[in-house]
Design a protein around this motif. Structure first.
Motif, PDB file in Angstrom:
ATOM      1  N   VAL A   1      -3.257  -0.965  -2.386  1.00 31.74           N
ATOM      2  CA  VAL A   1      -3.958  -0.511  -1.195  1.00 31.74           C
ATOM      3  C   VAL A   1      -3.174  -0.963   0.032  1.00 31.74           C
ATOM      4  O   VAL A   1      -2.801  -2.134   0.141  1.00 31.74           O
ATOM      5  CB  VAL A   1      -5.397  -1.075  -1.124  1.00 31.74           C
ATOM      6  CG1 VAL A   1      -6.105  -0.557   0.120  1.00 31.74           C
ATOM      7  CG2 VAL A   1      -6.174  -0.717  -2.372  1.00 31.74           C
ATOM      8  N   VAL A   2      -2.916  -0.041   0.949  1.00 30.36           N
ATOM      9  CA  VAL A   2      -2.302  -0.365   2.230  1.00 30.36           C
ATOM     10  C   VAL A   2      -3.417  -0.445   3.264  1.00 30.36           C
ATOM     11  O   VAL A   2      -4.138   0.530   3.481  1.00 30.36           O
ATOM     12  CB  VAL A   2      -1.262   0.691   2.644  1.00 30.36           C
ATOM     13  CG1 VAL A   2      -0.665   0.341   4.009  1.00 30.36           C
ATOM     14  CG2 VAL A   2      -0.155   0.790   1.594  1.00 30.36           C
ATOM     15  N   ALA A   3      -3.591  -1.619   3.857  1.00 32.23           N
ATOM     16  CA  ALA A   3      -4.625  -1.832   4.865  1.00 32.23           C
ATOM     17  C   ALA A   3      -3.963  -1.896   6.235  1.00 32.23           C
ATOM     18  O   ALA A   3      -2.938  -2.560   6.411  1.00 32.23           O
ATOM     19  CB  ALA A   3      -5.393  -3.119   4.590  1.00 32.23           C
ATOM     20  N   MET A   4      -4.551  -1.214   7.212  1.00 32.87           N
ATOM     21  CA  MET A   4      -3.949  -1.135   8.543  1.00 32.87           C
ATOM     22  C   MET A   4      -4.983  -1.314   9.640  1.00 32.87           C
ATOM     23  O   MET A   4      -6.140  -0.906   9.486  1.00 32.87           O
ATOM     24  CB  MET A   4      -3.259   0.221   8.726  1.00 32.87           C
ATOM     25  CG  MET A   4      -2.050   0.432   7.840  1.00 32.87           C
ATOM     26  SD  MET A   4      -1.577   2.174   7.687  1.00 32.87           S
ATOM     27  CE  MET A   4      -2.818   2.754   6.516  1.00 32.87           C
ATOM     28  N   ALA A   5      -4.570  -1.933  10.733  1.00 30.98           N
ATOM     29  CA  ALA A   5      -5.364  -1.952  11.954  1.00 30.98           C
ATOM     30  C   ALA A   5      -4.970  -0.699  12.726  1.00 30.98           C
ATOM     31  O   ALA A   5      -3.900  -0.644  13.337  1.00 30.98           O
ATOM     32  CB  ALA A   5      -5.081  -3.210  12.764  1.00 30.98           C
TER      33      ALA A   5
ATOM     34  N   LEU B   1      -7.823   2.117   5.096  1.00 32.60           N
ATOM     35  CA  LEU B   1      -7.215   1.889   3.794  1.00 32.60           C
ATOM     36  C   LEU B   1      -6.550   3.168   3.311  1.00 32.60           C
ATOM     37  O   LEU B   1      -7.132   4.254   3.390  1.00 32.60           O
ATOM     38  CB  LEU B   1      -8.269   1.458   2.771  1.00 32.60           C
ATOM     39  CG  LEU B   1      -9.129   0.241   3.107  1.00 32.60           C
ATOM     40  CD1 LEU B   1     -10.146   0.000   1.999  1.00 32.60           C
ATOM     41  CD2 LEU B   1      -8.268  -1.001   3.321  1.00 32.60           C
ATOM     42  N   PHE B   2      -5.346   3.026   2.804  1.00 33.64           N
ATOM     43  CA  PHE B   2      -4.620   4.139   2.199  1.00 33.64           C
ATOM     44  C   PHE B   2      -4.238   3.746   0.785  1.00 33.64           C
ATOM     45  O   PHE B   2      -3.618   2.704   0.570  1.00 33.64           O
ATOM     46  CB  PHE B   2      -3.373   4.479   3.013  1.00 33.64           C
ATOM     47  CG  PHE B   2      -2.442   5.440   2.317  1.00 33.64           C
ATOM     48  CD1 PHE B   2      -2.876   6.706   1.928  1.00 33.64           C
ATOM     49  CD2 PHE B   2      -1.129   5.075   2.049  1.00 33.64           C
ATOM     50  CE1 PHE B   2      -2.020   7.586   1.280  1.00 33.64           C
ATOM     51  CE2 PHE B   2      -0.265   5.950   1.411  1.00 33.64           C
ATOM     52  CZ  PHE B   2      -0.711   7.206   1.027  1.00 33.64           C
ATOM     53  N   GLU B   3      -4.624   4.561  -0.171  1.00 38.78           N
ATOM     54  CA  GLU B   3      -4.295   4.315  -1.576  1.00 38.78           C
ATOM     55  C   GLU B   3      -3.161   5.263  -1.977  1.00 38.78           C
ATOM     56  O   GLU B   3      -3.385   6.453  -2.170  1.00 38.78           O
ATOM     57  CB  GLU B   3      -5.520   4.540  -2.454  1.00 38.78           C
ATOM     58  CG  GLU B   3      -5.341   4.041  -3.879  1.00 38.78           C
ATOM     59  CD  GLU B   3      -6.617   4.169  -4.703  1.00 38.78           C
ATOM     60  OE1 GLU B   3      -6.498   4.437  -5.908  1.00 38.78           O
ATOM     61  OE2 GLU B   3      -7.720   4.015  -4.133  1.00 38.78           O
ATOM     62  N   PRO B   4      -1.926   4.756  -2.072  1.00 39.06           N
ATOM     63  CA  PRO B   4      -0.776   5.624  -2.313  1.00 39.06           C
ATOM     64  C   PRO B   4      -0.867   6.448  -3.597  1.00 39.06           C
ATOM     65  O   PRO B   4      -0.407   7.588  -3.637  1.00 39.06           O
ATOM     66  CB  PRO B   4       0.406   4.646  -2.375  1.00 39.06           C
ATOM     67  CG  PRO B   4      -0.063   3.437  -1.634  1.00 39.06           C
ATOM     68  CD  PRO B   4      -1.524   3.352  -1.898  1.00 39.06           C
ATOM     69  N   GLU B   5      -1.460   5.877  -4.645  1.00 41.96           N
ATOM     70  CA  GLU B   5      -1.491   6.573  -5.931  1.00 41.96           C
ATOM     71  C   GLU B   5      -2.326   7.849  -5.876  1.00 41.96           C
ATOM     72  O   GLU B   5      -1.976   8.863  -6.484  1.00 41.96           O
ATOM     73  CB  GLU B   5      -2.030   5.646  -7.016  1.00 41.96           C
ATOM     74  CG  GLU B   5      -1.996   6.254  -8.415  1.00 41.96           C
ATOM     75  CD  GLU B   5      -2.429   5.275  -9.479  1.00 41.96           C
ATOM     76  OE1 GLU B   5      -2.986   5.721 -10.498  1.00 41.96           O
ATOM     77  OE2 GLU B   5      -2.211   4.057  -9.292  1.00 41.96           O
TER      78      GLU B   5
ATOM     79  N   CYS C   1      -0.853  -4.488   6.063  1.00 42.21           N
ATOM     80  CA  CYS C   1      -0.422  -5.287   4.929  1.00 42.21           C
ATOM     81  C   CYS C   1      -0.652  -4.479   3.665  1.00 42.21           C
ATOM     82  O   CYS C   1      -1.360  -3.459   3.668  1.00 42.21           O
ATOM     83  CB  CYS C   1      -1.177  -6.622   4.849  1.00 42.21           C
ATOM     84  SG  CYS C   1      -2.923  -6.451   4.436  1.00 42.21           S
ATOM     85  N   CYS C   2      -0.063  -4.925   2.589  1.00 44.07           N
ATOM     86  CA  CYS C   2      -0.206  -4.260   1.302  1.00 44.07           C
ATOM     87  C   CYS C   2      -0.796  -5.266   0.308  1.00 44.07           C
ATOM     88  O   CYS C   2      -0.358  -6.416   0.254  1.00 44.07           O
ATOM     89  CB  CYS C   2       1.173  -3.781   0.821  1.00 44.07           C
ATOM     90  SG  CYS C   2       1.119  -2.730  -0.629  1.00 44.07           S
ATOM     91  N   LEU C   3      -1.815  -4.842  -0.439  1.00 39.01           N
ATOM     92  CA  LEU C   3      -2.405  -5.717  -1.429  1.00 39.01           C
ATOM     93  C   LEU C   3      -2.745  -4.931  -2.690  1.00 39.01           C
ATOM     94  O   LEU C   3      -2.750  -3.697  -2.666  1.00 39.01           O
ATOM     95  CB  LEU C   3      -3.649  -6.424  -0.884  1.00 39.01           C
ATOM     96  CG  LEU C   3      -4.848  -5.592  -0.450  1.00 39.01           C
ATOM     97  CD1 LEU C   3      -6.101  -6.469  -0.455  1.00 39.01           C
ATOM     98  CD2 LEU C   3      -4.670  -5.051   0.960  1.00 39.01           C
ATOM     99  N   GLU C   4      -2.986  -5.642  -3.748  1.00 34.22           N
ATOM    100  CA  GLU C   4      -3.284  -5.017  -5.042  1.00 34.22           C
ATOM    101  C   GLU C   4      -4.622  -5.537  -5.528  1.00 34.22           C
ATOM    102  O   GLU C   4      -4.851  -6.733  -5.607  1.00 34.22           O
ATOM    103  CB  GLU C   4      -2.168  -5.346  -6.045  1.00 34.22           C
ATOM    104  CG  GLU C   4      -2.197  -4.484  -7.300  1.00 34.22           C
ATOM    105  CD  GLU C   4      -0.956  -4.663  -8.150  1.00 34.22           C
ATOM    106  OE1 GLU C   4      -0.914  -4.109  -9.258  1.00 34.22           O
ATOM    107  OE2 GLU C   4      -0.032  -5.375  -7.699  1.00 34.22           O
ATOM    108  N   THR C   5      -5.537  -4.604  -5.860  1.00 32.06           N
ATOM    109  CA  THR C   5      -6.878  -4.994  -6.270  1.00 32.06           C
ATOM    110  C   THR C   5      -7.198  -4.485  -7.662  1.00 32.06           C
ATOM    111  O   THR C   5      -6.585  -3.566  -8.149  1.00 32.06           O
ATOM    112  CB  THR C   5      -7.914  -4.468  -5.280  1.00 32.06           C
ATOM    113  OG1 THR C   5      -7.895  -3.028  -5.306  1.00 32.06           O
ATOM    114  CG2 THR C   5      -7.635  -4.938  -3.882  1.00 32.06           C
TER     115      THR C   5
END
Length: 356
Positions: free
Chosen positions: A56-60, A85-89, A352-356
């Protein structure tokens, strides 16, 4: 108590790890055993190992709000920023509710960091008073709730570098400037699990508007400028060893240009950045080499994030009024365009980029 009645716990766990992160909060309310299981660090590791986690790419990001009153008083005021939130997949876009006390929008110029299944938002300017905020908020994707973290230590700082170390569940804050516009050399560490701050140690140089990235167990603090330079950026970087907890080196010619550097990400053993219309890679010999030309649809780069063998680049379009995004495969160096709905095409101040 069985996780799922009639199933061995290992089989039940295989069922739970296949759920989408947006369903975690609902699953947590089913029963205590499910909530306890989802909150364990091993749950995310199991999801990753099974290939069921989601990047998940989270952005302000400035999000258009059709209900916002455009009165004479508010006309010309800064746009409201939300966590998008942007989910690239899947290509899906969404947003999460704002932190407590910030229903009117995120602090301007705040920083975002991802640690495990938690998103950390810190610092920035209050969008109403423009006062510098020391607030820290942590959003849990497991419970879909915010909690207030320990405030950033004094002095209140703006435009600092920010990077997360997922292994140690720590967010690092480097440089920036205080209320008197004095550039800072101090570096702080925030332990997300313990909700504690500690001093890491001062850098050799003051670094306002610097960029930070954690790469191969080391914190890289890149660029920025000292108080006397005021906007004339440095090409140097300082490296901090996170294992030995000591400053390792200062590289005078880390960048090949003295510009505001905010687009750098790590993948494998290399660092990647965007420069002069190209994605460039810094190899083991400490040289930047152009790897692939960026698509023509991107003007100024606003945000870069890498995961696995992919990297997303989001920036203003050549027209300059909306954002456009592309994903590059770092093995084939082929681009694919990101579909950005109009609602999510506003300016991006941090991410930022995170994995959930």
């Amino acid at each position: 108590m069985e996780l799922i009645s009639g199933l061995p716990d290992d089989v039940a766990l295989e069922c739970l790890i296949r759920t989408h992160y947006s369903d975690f909060s609902s699953m947590s309310s089913v029963c205590k055993s499910w909530k306890r299981q989802i909150q364990l660090p091993e749950f995310l590791r199991h999801r990753k190992a099974a290939g069921k986690s989601r990047v998940v790419v989270a952005m302000a990001q400035a999000v258009h709000d059709p209900d916002r009153v455009r009165s004479q008083k508010s006309y010309g005021s800064p746009p409201a920023y939300r966590v998008t939130l942007f989910e690239p997949e899947t290509g899906d876009w969404s947003e999460i509710p704002p932190p407590p006390s910030y229903s009117h929008g995120l602090p301007l110029f705040c920083r975002l960091a991802g640690v495990g299944s938690e998103l950390v938002v810190m610092g920035g300017w209050d969008p109403k008073t423009f006062g510098v905020s020391r607030c820290v908020f942590v959003y849990s994707f497991v419970t879909a709730t915010w909690r207030r973290g320990a405030d950033m230590p004094e002095p209140a700082r703006s435009f600092f570098g920010c990077a997360a170390d997922g292994v140690r569940r720590t967010v690092y804050v480097a440089g920036g400037h205080d209320g008197g516009k004095n550039a800072l050399r101090s570096v702080l560490a925030y332990d997300v699990a313990k909700d504690e701050w500690m001093e890491v140690g001062d850098m050799a140089s003051e670094r306002d508007e610097c960029h930070a990235v954690v790469h191969r167990g080391k914190l890289h603090v890149i660029g920025g400028y000292c108080s006397d330079m005021q906007g004339r950026f440095e090409k140097s970087a300082e490296i901090f060893d996170l294992e030995g907890m000591q400053w390792e080196s200062e590289i005078g010619e880390f960048l090949d240009g003295a510009t505001c550097h905010k687009a750098c990400t790590a993948y494998g053993s290399d660092l990647y950045t965007c420069r002069k219309g190209h994605v460039a890679v810094r190899d083991g010999e400490r040289k930047w080499e152009n790897a692939v030309e960026m698509p023509g649809g991107i003007g100024e780069v606003a945000y870069v994030a890498g995961w696995g063998e992919k990297m997303v680049v989001i920036g203003t379009s050549n027209k300059g009024d909306t954002s456009s995004g592309y994903i590059v495969d770092l093995k084939s160096m082929k681009w694919s365009q990101v579909a950005m709905p109009e609602k999510y095409s506003g300016n991006i101040q941090a991410g930022c980029c995170l994995e959930t």
